[in-house]
Design a protein around this motif. Structure first.
Motif, PDB file in Angstrom:
ATOM      1  N   ALA A  43     110.944  89.226 157.622  1.00  0.00           N
ATOM      2  CA  ALA A  43     112.076  89.816 158.338  1.00  0.00           C
ATOM      3  C   ALA A  43     111.719  91.163 158.935  1.00  0.00           C
ATOM      4  O   ALA A  43     112.254  91.534 159.990  1.00  0.00           O
ATOM      5  N   ASN A  44     110.830  91.896 158.286  1.00  0.00           N
ATOM      6  CA  ASN A  44     110.384  93.174 158.850  1.00  0.00           C
ATOM      7  C   ASN A  44     109.616  92.966 160.149  1.00  0.00           C
ATOM      8  O   ASN A  44     109.774  93.736 161.096  1.00  0.00           O
ATOM      9  N   MET A  45     108.791  91.918 160.202  1.00  0.00           N
ATOM     10  CA  MET A  45     108.073  91.614 161.434  1.00  0.00           C
ATOM     11  C   MET A  45     109.033  91.151 162.531  1.00  0.00           C
ATOM     12  O   MET A  45     108.849  91.497 163.707  1.00  0.00           O
ATOM     13  N   ILE A  46     110.052  90.395 162.168  1.00  0.00           N
ATOM     14  CA  ILE A  46     111.043  89.969 163.157  1.00  0.00           C
ATOM     15  C   ILE A  46     111.757  91.181 163.739  1.00  0.00           C
ATOM     16  O   ILE A  46     111.967  91.285 164.958  1.00  0.00           O
ATOM     17  N   GLN A  47     112.106  92.140 162.889  1.00  0.00           N
ATOM     18  CA  GLN A  47     112.762  93.363 163.344  1.00  0.00           C
ATOM     19  C   GLN A  47     111.847  94.153 164.275  1.00  0.00           C
ATOM     20  O   GLN A  47     112.294  94.712 165.283  1.00  0.00           O
ATOM     21  N   VAL A  48     110.564  94.203 163.961  1.00  0.00           N
ATOM     22  CA  VAL A  48     109.604  94.914 164.803  1.00  0.00           C
ATOM     23  C   VAL A  48     109.491  94.237 166.170  1.00  0.00           C
ATOM     24  O   VAL A  48     109.453  94.915 167.211  1.00  0.00           O
ATOM     25  N   GLN A  49     109.441  92.917 166.201  1.00  0.00           N
ATOM     26  CA  GLN A  49     109.313  92.196 167.466  1.00  0.00           C
ATOM     27  C   GLN A  49     110.522  92.434 168.359  1.00  0.00           C
ATOM     28  O   GLN A  49     110.379  92.608 169.583  1.00  0.00           O
ATOM     29  N   PHE A  50     111.715  92.461 167.772  1.00  0.00           N
ATOM     30  CA  PHE A  50     112.927  92.634 168.567  1.00  0.00           C
ATOM     31  C   PHE A  50     113.115  94.093 168.996  1.00  0.00           C
ATOM     32  O   PHE A  50     113.431  94.367 170.165  1.00  0.00           O
ATOM     33  N   MET A  51     112.933  95.023 168.066  1.00  0.00           N
ATOM     34  CA  MET A  51     113.354  96.401 168.300  1.00  0.00           C
ATOM     35  C   MET A  51     112.243  97.322 168.803  1.00  0.00           C
ATOM     36  O   MET A  51     112.531  98.315 169.468  1.00  0.00           O
ATOM     37  N   LYS A  52     110.992  97.037 168.493  1.00  0.00           N
ATOM     38  CA  LYS A  52     109.916  97.966 168.835  1.00  0.00           C
ATOM     39  C   LYS A  52     108.931  97.414 169.857  1.00  0.00           C
ATOM     40  O   LYS A  52     108.438  98.151 170.710  1.00  0.00           O
TER      41      LYS A  52
END
Length: 296
Positions: free
Chosen positions: A250-259
């Protein structure tokens, strides 16, 4: 035309029409807030993105990258391992508590015990996570206490900023969600069945294994699914207490979307995680059903 209008009026007065009218707001809510976002995620997973520009041409490149990139595979396997450990620890610790409240607490006091179990929900989830950082920290409560008692000579370093801290924090946060369904299942057990088992010569242990546990399995299954499915998508706890070795998919998913501005790849990772969790959940339900059939 008159016959059709009469049929329509009769249908409106029927139980089916009234039931459809009752569920239609919920159905519309589910379509707008559940089905539509999920369909959007599915669509995004087949697109590509160049910074802020979305290319809606159909492609499977995101799935190829999501399933072949070693980093994504490592994060997915780590997420499954952490969620599995959290589920196992939570359910194993929750069952004795639920059993004690159901079988050994007076009926007039059970509501008070359930009330006490839900007290952690009164505080913010983030506050509870930060409290665990204070407890597990290098100079935290746990290390200070162990040093003061002379049990250890130097602070423990393996209890924070790694997968262990994530398991401990999530197990505490989701404990009430496991206790309550198990308690409900135990409450539904007919106590006369336990008395009959003991009258037939079974011991307390065999009665528990052959009568109580199988009858409580619906609550255990509910607890496993309630804990396992959401924890694999948690990204706040790994970010705060997990450190580099405790990060999850989920941390990688957040990085892909937000950063990284790569929503299609983030959608692909999210969809892949959902499919894997769904497959594992279905397999678990099938194995549980087979287990209950064998026990019968």
């Amino acid at each position: 035309m008159a016959t059709l209008a009469a049929r329509l009026r009769r249908w409106r007065r029927s139980e089916g029409a009234q039931g459809l009218l009752l569920v239609s707001p919920t159905l519309l809510y589910a379509l707008l807030l559940l089905a539509a976002p999920l369909a959007t995620i599915v669509a995004f997973s087949f697109w590509s993105q160049d910074y802020l520009t979305i290319d809606r041409s159909f492609t499977l490149e995101n799935y190829r990258e999501a399933w072949t990139e070693p980093l994504f595979r490592e994060l997915m396997l780590r997420s499954l391992a952490i969620s599995g450990a959290v589920t196992m620890v939570t359910v194993i610790l929750a069952f004795p508590i639920a059993y004690f409240v159901s079988f050994h607490v007076a009926p007039e006091r059970k509501a008070l015990w359930i009330f006490l179990i839900t007290i952690p929900f009164w505080t913010s989830y983030l506050i509870r996570v930060f409290l665990w950082k204070v407890i597990l920290g290098y100079n935290g409560v746990l290390n200070s206490g162990l040093l003061g008692l002379g049990i250890i000579d130097e602070p423990l370093t393996f209890i924070l900023y790694n997968a262990n801290a994530v398991v401990i924090t999530l197990a505490h946060a989701w404990a009430p969600f496991a206790i309550l369904p198990i308690f409900v299942a135990l409450e539904k057990i007919d106590r006369s069945l336990l008395e009959a088992s003991r009258d037939l010569g079974e011991t307390t242990v065999t009665t528990f294994l052959r009568v109580t546990l199988p009858l409580a399995m619906p609550g255990v299954v509910a607890a496993v699914l309630i804990v396992f499915i959401p924890t694999i998508g948690d990204y706040v706890t790994p970010r705060l207490v997990g450190g580099p070795n405790g990060l999850m998919i989920a941390n990688m998913i957040q990085v892909q979307f937000m950063k990284l501005n790569n929503a299609p790849l983030g959608a692909t990772l999210a969809l892949s995680a959902m499919l894997i969790v769904g497959a594992i959940s279905i397999l678990f339900l099938w194995l549980n059903r087979r287990f209950l059939k064998v026990r019968q």
